[in-house]
Design an enzyme around this catalytic site. Structure first.
Site, PDB file in Angstrom:
ATOM      1  N   THR A  36       0.840  -1.185   0.000  1.00 42.60           N
ATOM      2  CA  THR A  36       0.000   0.000   0.000  1.00 42.60           C
ATOM      3  C   THR A  36       0.874   1.233   0.000  1.00 42.60           C
ATOM      4  O   THR A  36       1.930   1.260   0.649  1.00 42.60           O
ATOM      5  CB  THR A  36      -0.968   0.020   1.201  1.00 42.60           C
ATOM      6  OG1 THR A  36      -1.730   1.224   1.165  1.00 42.60           O
ATOM      7  CG2 THR A  36      -0.243  -0.062   2.530  1.00 42.60           C
ATOM      8  N   GLU A  37       0.459   2.241  -0.749  1.00 45.66           N
ATOM      9  CA  GLU A  37       1.315   3.408  -0.967  1.00 45.66           C
ATOM     10  C   GLU A  37       1.595   4.192   0.310  1.00 45.66           C
ATOM     11  O   GLU A  37       2.571   4.925   0.388  1.00 45.66           O
ATOM     12  CB  GLU A  37       0.698   4.340  -2.009  1.00 45.66           C
ATOM     13  CG  GLU A  37      -0.594   4.978  -1.598  1.00 45.66           C
ATOM     14  CD  GLU A  37      -1.212   5.787  -2.734  1.00 45.66           C
ATOM     15  OE1 GLU A  37      -1.226   7.008  -2.628  1.00 45.66           O
ATOM     16  OE2 GLU A  37      -1.676   5.166  -3.716  1.00 45.66           O
ATOM     17  N   ASN A  38       0.741   4.036   1.337  1.00 42.67           N
ATOM     18  CA  ASN A  38       1.004   4.756   2.585  1.00 42.67           C
ATOM     19  C   ASN A  38       2.028   4.058   3.471  1.00 42.67           C
ATOM     20  O   ASN A  38       2.365   4.578   4.533  1.00 42.67           O
ATOM     21  CB  ASN A  38      -0.299   5.017   3.352  1.00 42.67           C
ATOM     22  CG  ASN A  38      -1.144   3.783   3.521  1.00 42.67           C
ATOM     23  OD1 ASN A  38      -1.443   3.102   2.555  1.00 42.67           O
ATOM     24  ND2 ASN A  38      -1.553   3.485   4.736  1.00 42.67           N
ATOM     25  N   GLY A  39       2.560   2.911   3.024  1.00 41.35           N
ATOM     26  CA  GLY A  39       3.720   2.359   3.697  1.00 41.35           C
ATOM     27  C   GLY A  39       3.573   1.037   4.400  1.00 41.35           C
ATOM     28  O   GLY A  39       3.879   0.925   5.592  1.00 41.35           O
TER      29      GLY A  39
ATOM     30  N   SER B 249       8.026   3.796   0.521  1.00 42.43           N
ATOM     31  CA  SER B 249       6.943   3.212  -0.263  1.00 42.43           C
ATOM     32  C   SER B 249       7.018   3.643  -1.727  1.00 42.43           C
ATOM     33  O   SER B 249       6.888   2.818  -2.643  1.00 42.43           O
ATOM     34  CB  SER B 249       5.595   3.621   0.336  1.00 42.43           C
ATOM     35  OG  SER B 249       4.533   3.011  -0.360  1.00 42.43           O
TER      36      SER B 249
END
Length: 223
Positions: A45-48, A87
Site C-alpha cells: 500500500t502506498e502509505n507504507g 513506499s
C-alpha cells in the site's frame, strides 16, 4: 452479491503467486479479502506497508496499520511498515508487479481518469495523489469500475472526458459486466456476464471492442 463484490472477486483471480501487488483507494482495497489460500500475494500500500492480509476481525485491529483507504489491515509474517518515501521508492523503482486502481473512466486506448471529480467549471477534487506514480511504475495496471454510472451511461469510453491519470497505461479493465484486455488494436473482450449477450454489452459500452468467439468465456466469480 452486489456489483462491487462481483468486481473485487473477479479481480482477485488476476493475481499470481508471488506477485507484489499494490491495492489502490476504493474497491481495490477489498481484494485482500478474496485471495485463495493457495496464493501467496505480497500486497503493498502506498502509505507504507508490505505483505499484509485481509481485514482483521472487529476488536483486533490496530489503528497504526491501514491500507490506502485508511481501513485496518492484518500484518502477515515477514511484513513491514515504513515511511511514504520508502513506499514510493518501491513504486517508482519498478518493484510493483501489478497495481489495481479504481477508475472514473477508462477508454479504448488504455487511458485512465481516476482522480478528477469536477465540482466547479474549472476545479476538480480531490487530487491525483500516488496514482500518477503507480501507473508509471507498475509492470501491469488493472482498472476496475462499474460498467455504467448511476444514470446508465457507459464509463468505458472511446476517449476519456476527465483529466487523465495516465495515457495508454491500462492493461486490463474489469467491470461488473465484462473483462477487457487492452491491446495495440484497442479493447478485446475476454469475459462477459452470464446474463448478457454481446449485443447487449455493445449497447451499454461507448468504446469499440473486438470479439474472438473462441476466446470469450463466461465471467468468473472468484474465490
Amino acid at each position: 452479491m452486489d456489483a462491487r463484490e462481483r468486481i473485487v472477486r473477479r479481480t482477485a483471480l488476476e493475481l499470481q503467486d508471488g506477485e507484489v501487488v499494490n491495492l489502490g483507494f476504493g474497491m481495490p482495497v477489498g481484494i485482500a479479502n478474496y485471495i485463495s489460500p493457495e496464493k501467496a500475494i505480497i500486497f503493498q500500500t502506498e502509505n507504507g506497508a508490505l505483505m499484509f492480509g485481509p481485514t482483521p476481525e472487529l476488536g483486533s485491529e490496530d489503528s497504526d496499520f491501514a491500507n490506502a483507504a485508511s481501513q485496518p489491515i492484518t500484518l502477515l509474517p515477514g511484513s513491514s511498515i515504513f515511511d511514504i518515501a520508502t513506499s514510493f521508492a518501491i513504486i517508482r523503482g519498478g518493484h510493483v508487479d501489478v497495481t489495481i486502481l479504481g477508475a472514473l473512466e477508462v477508454d479504448q486506448s488504455g487511458n485512465i481518469a481516476n482522480w478528477a471529480i469536477p465540482f466547479d467549471e474549472v476545479k476538480y477534487l480531490p487530487g491525483m495523489g500516488g496514482a500518477m506514480d503507480l501507473v508509471g511504475g507498475a509492470k501491469k495496471v488493472i482498472a476496475i469500475l462499474k460498467h455504467c454510472d448511476k444514470n446508465g451511461n457507459s464509463k468505458i469510453l472511446q476517449s476519456c472526458t476527465l483529466p487523465l491519470t495516465g495515457k495508454g497505461v491500462v492493461d486490463t479493465i474489469i467491470t461488473d459486466q465484462a473483462v477487457f484486455s487492452v491491446t495495440e488494436n484497442g479493447l478485446e473482450l475476454e469475459e462477459i456476464a452470464p446474463d448478457l449477450t454481446v449485443e447487449a454489452l455493445q449497447m451499454v459500452t461507448d468504446a469499440s471492442f473486438t470479439i474472438n468467439p473462441n476466446k470469450v468465456r463466461e465471467y468468473q466469480m472468484g474465490f
